[in-house]
Design a protein around this motif. Structure first.
Motif: not given
Lengths: 149, 485
Positions: A138-149, B49-51
């Motif tokens: 879930r954190y990855e989705l957030l940091t890569t901009g895949q979660l809106s809002g 981190n990489q992504l």
């Protein structure tokens, strides 16, 4: 295997871990321990370190029984070092800190739980690991901009 | 982030460890799922981190070699990887996938391995439908170090491709580089009559019908007054469209003929709006075709419109002369028969010089015969012969045959016939860029002089027609260069 990886800090950590795990297994387990130690070394040389870890942990569990001698704790530290000594994973303090910290908390919970119900300890280990992995997802989705809002 | 098959195998191994703990009643077996979890967690955190690093920077940029094309033209989508990010993309075993809009045809593989040394990926694109298309950032599929996880992220920028239809877009109609807002209005008969628009008052004259007395004005002014009304009339319009070989000059879809067609179609609609009887004559290299008797019914306008839409350049009977050489030739052409008569009449002295020259002007009929062979001249003369009463003659042509056009217009413009010429300057249709801007501007000025020469004839109006962007570019570049000097 990339020769460059042989010189990596992770490989160094792995070698150190083997120097702890192999004598521990042989000391505690005798011949069966030696067989497990050989399997650990072969796996470490030929496969990702996680397989060496599985053999090492299985060996420790197979050759010991409660009450565990203090040397098992030393062996466990070596086994954990084997698990995370993957040369393909860059050595980042924050990453390893989070992973080791998380697993330490889980191990504590497992240790506390196992005295009352072993199945509870097994459940805590599986569910805790699963939840940690899902949380990072879930954190990855957030940091890569895949979660809106 | 998606777990891979390898992840599930490892997860099964961890679950087996937990099961063995229950089987043997030994908590040490639980260490297996915990250790595997730690390893997977390190891999997942590293991958995250990489992504994050890639998604926050610009590892890939994409651009189009031409972002505005005509339908069915090709352009190239160029995708570049940032050299700083190449090692990371290689570590992650990145594969780039382009998912274009369905209207775009990608003439290359849609998938590209970024693990190699490819810094630039060129994808030829072709577009079949006019419109504006957003090209999404390319999606890059990456996998974690040990292949436990995969992720597909849009990395790079979005770009827009515009495909214009193969028709003239921005048509300039004007004079001397200035666009005219409205070329024409409703036409009146320039005489009083019994129309609907009130005109002027005049005193009652004996013989005037009494029903035309304006009783309000009569009461106000004390004497009987007649209210005149503007008489409205229809005007017979003859549309003459040149589709000779030289009209094919210009980029595909934006040739002189395409512009001529647009203007002629607009004129047809204009005439239809005013219910003016309209006739159409098409001028080819060696013949005049499709003369239609002027009529004002809807089916007739439709037929003319269709004929214009189907119009193509006539087959070339002989290679068209180049603009430059032809213009020189046109300058050398004799002037009008009227000029010839005037010049001959001026040679009234009896000296040797006058006697010598008089013989050259004696046979003016031969000059007229030669003009009569010109298809445009022929077409206009035929149309005028059929006309009766006031008429409006509209000629849509280019400036290649200037001598012919000048003579045609002079012969056609009479007190009963208004002539409007829509003239396409050849300099605006050269397919090459303006390499020698001064020379191009010179050609344009030459054209403008010729247009003014046409307009100098009584009852003749001449407009320039061409691609607005090229004309603006020509004038702007010239002005800039002159300002710099």
């Amino acid at each position: 295997m990339n020769p460059r990886n042989w010189l990596s800090p992770q490989r160094g950590l792995g070698v150190l871990a083997l120097l702890v795990v192999v004598p521990t297994l042989v000391t505690i387990g005798g011949l069966p321990g030696g067989v497990f130690a050989a399997a650990v070394v072969i796996a470490w040389l030929t496969a990702p370190p996680v397989f060496a870890f599985v053999f090492a942990q299985a060996g420790l569990a197979a050759v010991t029984s409660p009450p565990y001698p203090p040397i098992v704790l030393v062996g466990e530290l070596g086994v954990l070092a084997l698990a995370i000594s993957d040369p393909r994973l860059p050595l980042a303090a924050r990453t390893y800190g989070i992973a080791i910290g998380g697993v330490a908390v889980l191990a504590g919970a497992v240790w506390v739980t196992h005295t009352t119900a072993l199945w509870g300890a097994a459940l805590v280990s599986l569910a805790g690991t699963g939840m940690a992995l899902y949380g990072v997802h879930r954190y990855e989705l957030l940091t890569t901009g895949q979660l809106s809002g | 982030m998606e777990p891979t098959r390898r992840f599930w195998v490892i997860a099964a191994l961890g679950t087996a460890g937990a099961a063995l703990a229950l089987l043997f009643g030994d908590v040490l077996w639980v260490g297996i799922p915990l250790g595997i979890g730690a390893w997977a967690l390190v891999e997942q955190l590293t991958f995250t981190n990489q992504l994050t690093q890639l998604s926050r920077s610009a590892p890939i940029t994409q651009s189009l070699t031409r972002d505005t094309v005509l339908v069915d033209d090709a352009t190239t989508l160029e995708i570049r990887t940032n050299p700083d990010h190449e090692p990371l993309l290689e570590t992650l075993d990145a594969t780039l996938t382009v998912t274009p809009h369905p209207a775009l045809t990608v003439e290359a593989d849609h998938e590209h391995d970024l693990a190699g040394d490819t810094e630039l990926i060129s994808l030829p694109l072709r577009i079949s439908v006019a419109g504006s298309y957003e090209i999404s950032p390319p999606r890059v599929r990456m996998s974690s170090a040990r292949g436990l996880f995969e992720e597909s992220l849009p990395l790079g920028n979005q770009c827009t491709l515009t495909a214009d239809p193969r028709v003239p877009r921005d048509i300039h109609v004007g004079t001397g580089g200035e666009r005219i807002a409205v070329a024409f209005g409703d036409h009146d008969a320039n005489q009083g009559g019994s129309g609907f628009d009130p005109g002027e008052l005049r005193e009652y004259m004996p013989g005037d019908p009494t029903n035309r007395i304006d009783w309000n004005a009569t009461a106000r002014l004390g004497d009987p007054y007649i209210r005149e009304y503007e008489a409205e009339t229809t005007r017979q319009t003859q549309l003459i469209v040149d589709h000779r070989a030289q009209m094919r000059t210009g980029p595909d879809g934006q040739t002189k003929l395409d512009y001529a067609r647009e203007v002629a179609t607009w004129l047809t609609d204009y005439a239809a709006g005013l219910d003016d009887p309209l006739g159409l004559t098409l001028v080819a290299d060696d013949h005049v075709s499709g003369p239609t008797t002027p009529a004002a019914d809807a089916a007739h306008y439709r037929r003319i419109r269709q004929e214009l839409l189907d119009l193509t350049t006539a087959p070339e009977s002989s290679p068209p002369p180049t603009n430059r050489s032809n213009r020189s030739a046109n300058r050398a052409l004799p002037r009008s028969s009227r000029d010839a008569h005037r010049l001959a009449a001026g040679l009234d002295s009896d000296d040797e010089f006058a006697r010598t020259l008089r013989s050259y002007f004696a046979d003016v009929a031969g000059y007229v015969d030669r003009r009569a062979d010109d298809p445009l001249f022929q077409a206009v003369q035929t149309r005028l012969a059929d006309n009766s009463g006031d008429s409006w003659l509209v000629i849509v042509t280019d400036d290649t045959n200037r001598g012919e056009l000048l003579e045609t217009v002079r012969a056609a413009a009479t007190p009963d016939t208004f002539v409007t010429v829509f003239l396409l300057p050849s300099v605006l249709f050269d397919t090459t860029e303006f390499r020698d801007i001064e020379a191009a501007y010179g050609e344009y000025r030459d054209f403008e002089t010729f247009r003014q020469q046409l307009e100098a004839t009584k009852a003749v109006t001449a407009f320039e027609v061409g691609p607005s962007d090229r004309l603006e570019a020509l004038l702007a570049t010239t002005h800039t260069q002159r300002a710099n000097q």
